[in-house]
Design a protein around this motif. Structure first.
Motif, PDB file in Angstrom:
ATOM      1  N   ALA A 129      22.369   9.190   0.984  1.00 33.87           N
ATOM      2  CA  ALA A 129      22.757   8.788   2.335  1.00 33.87           C
ATOM      3  C   ALA A 129      22.734   9.959   3.303  1.00 33.87           C
ATOM      4  CB  ALA A 129      24.148   8.149   2.317  1.00 33.87           C
ATOM      5  N   GLY A 130      23.123  11.147   2.822  1.00 34.37           N
ATOM      6  CA  GLY A 130      23.139  12.324   3.690  1.00 34.37           C
ATOM      7  C   GLY A 130      21.771  12.654   4.252  1.00 34.37           C
ATOM      8  N   PRO A 131      20.750  12.801   3.410  1.00 33.01           N
ATOM      9  CA  PRO A 131      19.403  13.059   3.943  1.00 33.01           C
ATOM     10  C   PRO A 131      18.886  11.938   4.834  1.00 33.01           C
ATOM     11  CG  PRO A 131      19.506  13.661   1.630  1.00 33.01           C
ATOM     12  CD  PRO A 131      20.801  12.976   1.949  1.00 33.01           C
ATOM     13  N   ALA A 132      19.212  10.690   4.497  1.00 31.57           N
ATOM     14  CA  ALA A 132      18.782   9.571   5.346  1.00 31.57           C
ATOM     15  C   ALA A 132      19.396   9.699   6.734  1.00 31.57           C
ATOM     16  CB  ALA A 132      19.180   8.243   4.710  1.00 31.57           C
ATOM     17  N   TYR A 133      20.675  10.028   6.773  1.00 35.12           N
ATOM     18  CA  TYR A 133      21.331  10.195   8.071  1.00 35.12           C
ATOM     19  C   TYR A 133      20.797  11.415   8.804  1.00 35.12           C
ATOM     20  CZ  TYR A 133      24.884  11.015  11.596  1.00 35.12           C
ATOM     21  OH  TYR A 133      25.507  11.235  12.788  1.00 35.12           O
ATOM     22  N   GLY A 134      20.535  12.485   8.064  1.00 36.09           N
ATOM     23  CA  GLY A 134      20.012  13.693   8.703  1.00 36.09           C
ATOM     24  C   GLY A 134      18.709  13.448   9.431  1.00 36.09           C
ATOM     25  N   ALA A 135      17.827  12.666   8.821  1.00 40.20           N
ATOM     26  CA  ALA A 135      16.553  12.354   9.467  1.00 40.20           C
ATOM     27  C   ALA A 135      16.772  11.547  10.740  1.00 40.20           C
ATOM     28  CB  ALA A 135      15.660  11.589   8.493  1.00 40.20           C
ATOM     29  N   GLY A 136      17.678  10.587  10.682  1.00 38.47           N
ATOM     30  CA  GLY A 136      17.944   9.773  11.858  1.00 38.47           C
ATOM     31  C   GLY A 136      18.672  10.528  12.953  1.00 38.47           C
ATOM     32  N   SER A 137      19.631  11.346  12.573  1.00 36.95           N
ATOM     33  CA  SER A 137      20.403  12.076  13.585  1.00 36.95           C
ATOM     34  C   SER A 137      19.535  13.103  14.313  1.00 36.95           C
ATOM     35  CB  SER A 137      21.625  12.748  12.960  1.00 36.95           C
ATOM     36  OG  SER A 137      21.255  13.764  12.063  1.00 36.95           O
ATOM     37  N   ARG A 138      18.493  13.595  13.662  1.00 43.39           N
ATOM     38  CA  ARG A 138      17.567  14.512  14.339  1.00 43.39           C
ATOM     39  C   ARG A 138      16.880  13.797  15.498  1.00 43.39           C
ATOM     40  NH1 ARG A 138      12.013  15.770  13.270  1.00 43.39           N
ATOM     41  NH2 ARG A 138      11.425  17.796  14.170  1.00 43.39           N
ATOM     42  N   ILE A 139      16.507  12.551  15.291  1.00 41.43           N
ATOM     43  CA  ILE A 139      15.908  11.766  16.384  1.00 41.43           C
ATOM     44  C   ILE A 139      16.919  11.588  17.510  1.00 41.43           C
ATOM     45  CG2 ILE A 139      14.907   9.540  17.023  1.00 41.43           C
ATOM     46  CD1 ILE A 139      13.077  11.161  15.224  1.00 41.43           C
ATOM     47  N   ARG A 140      18.166  11.271  17.148  1.00 36.09           N
ATOM     48  CA  ARG A 140      19.200  11.016  18.158  1.00 36.09           C
ATOM     49  C   ARG A 140      19.558  12.265  18.953  1.00 36.09           C
ATOM     50  NH1 ARG A 140      24.127  10.221  15.259  1.00 36.09           N
ATOM     51  NH2 ARG A 140      24.568  12.381  15.831  1.00 36.09           N
ATOM     52  N   THR A 141      19.682  13.404  18.268  1.00 37.03           N
ATOM     53  CA  THR A 141      20.113  14.608  18.964  1.00 37.03           C
ATOM     54  C   THR A 141      18.981  15.249  19.772  1.00 37.03           C
ATOM     55  OG1 THR A 141      19.703  15.925  16.968  1.00 37.03           O
ATOM     56  CG2 THR A 141      21.950  15.120  17.316  1.00 37.03           C
ATOM     57  N   GLN A 142      17.764  15.229  19.239  1.00 37.44           N
ATOM     58  CA  GLN A 142      16.654  15.932  19.883  1.00 37.44           C
ATOM     59  C   GLN A 142      15.788  15.038  20.771  1.00 37.44           C
ATOM     60  OE1 GLN A 142      16.336  19.211  19.659  1.00 37.44           O
ATOM     61  NE2 GLN A 142      18.016  19.429  18.198  1.00 37.44           N
ATOM     62  N   GLY A 143      15.696  13.759  20.418  1.00 35.12           N
ATOM     63  CA  GLY A 143      14.772  12.874  21.125  1.00 35.12           C
ATOM     64  C   GLY A 143      14.990  12.786  22.626  1.00 35.12           C
ATOM     65  N   PRO A 144      16.198  12.469  23.084  1.00 37.77           N
ATOM     66  CA  PRO A 144      16.415  12.370  24.529  1.00 37.77           C
ATOM     67  C   PRO A 144      16.073  13.663  25.268  1.00 37.77           C
ATOM     68  CG  PRO A 144      18.183  11.259  23.380  1.00 37.77           C
ATOM     69  CD  PRO A 144      17.369  11.959  22.326  1.00 37.77           C
ATOM     70  N   LYS A 145      16.377  14.809  24.689  1.00 30.62           N
ATOM     71  CA  LYS A 145      16.052  16.098  25.318  1.00 30.62           C
ATOM     72  C   LYS A 145      14.536  16.242  25.484  1.00 30.62           C
ATOM     73  CE  LYS A 145      16.816  21.084  24.620  1.00 30.62           C
ATOM     74  NZ  LYS A 145      15.417  21.523  24.393  1.00 30.62           N
ATOM     75  N   LEU A 146      13.791  15.921  24.425  1.00 31.55           N
ATOM     76  CA  LEU A 146      12.335  16.028  24.497  1.00 31.55           C
ATOM     77  C   LEU A 146      11.753  15.039  25.509  1.00 31.55           C
ATOM     78  CD1 LEU A 146      11.530  16.432  20.690  1.00 31.55           C
ATOM     79  CD2 LEU A 146      11.577  18.222  22.450  1.00 31.55           C
TER      80      LEU A 146
ATOM     81  N   ALA B 249      13.300  13.930  28.182  1.00 31.12           N
ATOM     82  CA  ALA B 249      13.631  14.458  29.513  1.00 31.12           C
ATOM     83  C   ALA B 249      12.649  15.547  29.921  1.00 31.12           C
ATOM     84  CB  ALA B 249      15.060  14.991  29.525  1.00 31.12           C
ATOM     85  N   GLU B 250      12.268  16.385  28.965  1.00 32.69           N
ATOM     86  CA  GLU B 250      11.326  17.473  29.266  1.00 32.69           C
ATOM     87  C   GLU B 250       9.960  16.952  29.682  1.00 32.69           C
ATOM     88  OE1 GLU B 250      11.398  19.781  25.707  1.00 32.69           O
ATOM     89  OE2 GLU B 250      13.330  20.734  26.167  1.00 32.69           O
ATOM     90  N   GLN B 251       9.615  15.729  29.266  1.00 29.08           N
ATOM     91  CA  GLN B 251       8.337  15.132  29.659  1.00 29.08           C
ATOM     92  C   GLN B 251       8.470  14.216  30.865  1.00 29.08           C
ATOM     93  OE1 GLN B 251       6.515  14.809  25.176  1.00 29.08           O
ATOM     94  NE2 GLN B 251       5.497  13.577  26.744  1.00 29.08           N
ATOM     95  N   GLY B 252       9.665  14.194  31.480  1.00 21.53           N
ATOM     96  CA  GLY B 252       9.828  13.456  32.724  1.00 21.53           C
ATOM     97  C   GLY B 252      10.379  12.058  32.592  1.00 21.53           C
TER      98      GLY B 252
ATOM     99  N   LEU C 259      21.464  17.280  25.374  1.00 18.47           N
ATOM    100  CA  LEU C 259      20.747  17.290  26.650  1.00 18.47           C
ATOM    101  C   LEU C 259      21.110  18.545  27.439  1.00 18.47           C
ATOM    102  CD1 LEU C 259      21.269  13.550  27.593  1.00 18.47           C
ATOM    103  CD2 LEU C 259      19.038  14.619  27.254  1.00 18.47           C
ATOM    104  N   ALA C 260      20.133  19.097  28.113  1.00 16.69           N
ATOM    105  CA  ALA C 260      20.390  20.257  28.966  1.00 16.69           C
ATOM    106  C   ALA C 260      21.088  19.806  30.240  1.00 16.69           C
ATOM    107  CB  ALA C 260      19.073  20.955  29.307  1.00 16.69           C
ATOM    108  N   ASP C 261      21.972  20.652  30.754  1.00 18.06           N
ATOM    109  CA  ASP C 261      22.726  20.287  31.955  1.00 18.06           C
ATOM    110  C   ASP C 261      21.830  19.964  33.142  1.00 18.06           C
ATOM    111  OD1 ASP C 261      25.180  20.516  30.711  1.00 18.06           O
ATOM    112  OD2 ASP C 261      25.476  22.607  31.289  1.00 18.06           O
ATOM    113  N   ASN C 262      20.681  20.630  33.214  1.00 19.77           N
ATOM    114  CA  ASN C 262      19.797  20.387  34.359  1.00 19.77           C
ATOM    115  C   ASN C 262      18.849  19.208  34.137  1.00 19.77           C
ATOM    116  OD1 ASN C 262      18.175  21.521  32.423  1.00 19.77           O
ATOM    117  ND2 ASN C 262      17.224  23.039  33.764  1.00 19.77           N
ATOM    118  N   ALA C 263      18.975  18.540  32.979  1.00 14.05           N
ATOM    119  CA  ALA C 263      18.131  17.371  32.696  1.00 14.05           C
ATOM    120  C   ALA C 263      18.927  16.361  31.888  1.00 14.05           C
ATOM    121  CB  ALA C 263      16.871  17.799  31.948  1.00 14.05           C
TER     122      ALA C 263
END
Length: 475
Positions: A175-192, A194-197, A221-225
């Motif tokens: 379960a830990g690795p399964a969650y780790g893969a999903g949480s990477r999408i959740r934590t990094q996805g919105p930031k990426l 935002a960087e593409q507009g 997310l970055a404060d400016n985005a």
């Protein structure tokens, strides 16, 4: 005969004298470990404290009134046990959820006058839409690489990351690795995105049990985005993927969270002083904060009351450890880990006195034993503990190079060995970060096992003769 009798009397007097000053001939003997295990398995105290925390306080997001009430409740419970309680100040993020709603207002084949509701919940750290919401096209991607390949199409769009949680992996003990893969999408996805507009980002909920329930969590997310960002249910993510295959679609999205100034809060620290090695510390801990959607029974109420139950069990048995046992209820694990980092900063010059740290943050499922970041050479010294826990089905010891728990991570990276209960987490992510993480989901029997493992492990570490050494330093 008289001389032998006198000698016997003198030895008895010596033993009595040693006991009277708190010395223990064999504190990790089989009888004591069995006594601890059996006492914990008969005790309802931790389950009652979990009811207090979840039913009386409720949700406990950092900076909230619930978090403040939980600090006082736990501190008072530990004072009643006679522990030495300290409230360590911590500045924590104060993010509050506002209105959150969405509907698909246009898509290929839409009948006239029809729109479709999308069930979602804002991610911690999300930015806000105007109060009236925004309307924008939706682009569906299934990876960061696919997002990048969309290029200019992302600008001005709402991006949906439709990446399924691997429940099959979780069901088979990962379960830990399964969650780790999903949480990477959740934590990094919105930031990426935002960087593409992108004007907003959505992620498919990270978790199982697809009953159209959204799973929240933090995003970076970055404060400016700081664009609006939310988790949608698995069902709604799949719906939008199917509709995207038919043609273009648009969503009207309203998210109005606020990021307020940092708030004052506390780690709750409760010490049971040791005897001859009182200057050395064994930490046993869980995090006190929870997300705001429910009452955090599994995440991480069971961890907190399990740690509290260590002192209650030992006090009831009138057992004093050699090393000081330090219960910590961490604040702000969910959206900042400020509590863990604050403790490390305050104690970074005393790490040589931190013998080990235990953190429980994997829910209230059945414990099968424990995990520990010790060297391979040290594993054999835990055989008596494994034997003591075997009668309750918790005699496994998995050695990891890095245990990887959140709040104790700074300690571990600096070389302090970290331990965790080895818990069945196959259904944990069905409730994790959702409105369903409530008291009724916790099994009283498994919580007793949890306390038995936590108390036995803590006591064992606090009384070991062997120096288990340091882990591999990563900093």
């Amino acid at each position: 005969m008289k001389s032998v009798f006198k000698k016997s009397l003198s030895l008895t007097a010596l033993a009595t004298s040693l006991l009277s000053i708190g010395a223990h001939a064999a504190p990790n003997d089989a009888d004591t470990l069995a006594q601890i295990r059996d006492s914990a398995m008969k005790d309802e105290w931790a389950y009652e404290r979990l009811s207090d925390l979840t039913d009386l306080v409720g949700p406990r997001l950092s900076g909230s009134a619930g978090a403040a009430a939980a600090v006082e409740q736990v501190a008072e419970a530990m004072r009643k046990l006679g522990a030495k309680v300290t409230l360590q100040p911590v500045k924590v993020p104060h993010w509050v959820r506002g209105e959150e709603k969405a509907e698909l207002v246009d898509y290929a084949g839409r009948p006239a006058g029809i729109s479709q509701k999308v069930v979602l919940t804002a991610l911690g750290g999300s930015g806000a839409t105007p109060a009236s919401g925004i309307t924008a096209p939706v682009i569906v991607v299934h990876s960061f690489e696919e997002l990048k390949a969309k290029g200019a199409q992302v600008k001005g769009a709402i991006v949906l990351f439709d990446v399924a949680f691997d429940q099959e992996m979780a069901d088979r003990g990962h379960a830990g690795p399964a969650y780790g893969a999903g949480s990477r999408i959740r934590t990094q996805g919105p930031k990426l995105a935002a960087e593409q507009g992108a004007v907003a980002a959505l992620v498919r909920s990270v978790g199982g049990a697809n009953y159209r329930i959204a799973h929240t969590g933090a995003t970076l997310l970055a404060d400016n985005a700081r664009i609006p960002a939310a988790a949608v249910t698995a069902e709604d993510a799949m719906l939008m993927t199917r509709l995207a295959a038919r043609g273009a679609m648009k969503m009207h999205l309203t998210l109005t969270p606020q990021t307020l100034p940092d708030a004052d809060s506390y780690n709750v620290i409760a010490d049971l002083p040791g005897s001859d090695k009182a200057d050395e510390v064994v930490i046993v801990s869980g995090h006190l904060d929870s997300w705001d959607l429910a009452t955090g029974a599994n995440d991480d109420g069971t961890g907190v009351v399990g740690a509290m139950g260590v002192i209650e069990t030992l006090k009831k048995l009138n057992l004093q450890p050699r090393r000081t046992i330090r219960v910590i209820a961490w604040m702000n694990e969910e959206n900042g880990t400020r509590g863990g980092r604050g403790y490390f900063d305050a104690n970074k010059d005393k790490l040589d006195k931190h013998f080990a740290a235990i953190e429980s943050d994997s829910g209230g499922g059945r414990p099968f034993g424990f995990i520990g970041s010790v060297t391979p050479q040290m594993v054999k010294y835990f055989d008596p503990l494994k034997t003591a826990l075997a009668p309750i089905g918790a005699g496994l010891f998995e050695r990891h190079d890095i245990a990887g728990a959140a709040d104790t991570s700074p300690l571990e990276r600096a070389g302090v060995p970290v331990f965790e209960p080895l818990v069945d987490s196959s259904s944990y992510f069905s409730y994790h970060h959702t409105p369903a993480d409530t008291f009724d989901k916790v099994s009283p029997l498994e919580l007793k096992r949890h306390v038995a493992v936590m108390t036995s492990l803590t006591w064992y570490l606090a009384n070991m003769d062997q120096n288990i050494g340091r882990t591999l330093k990563l900093d």
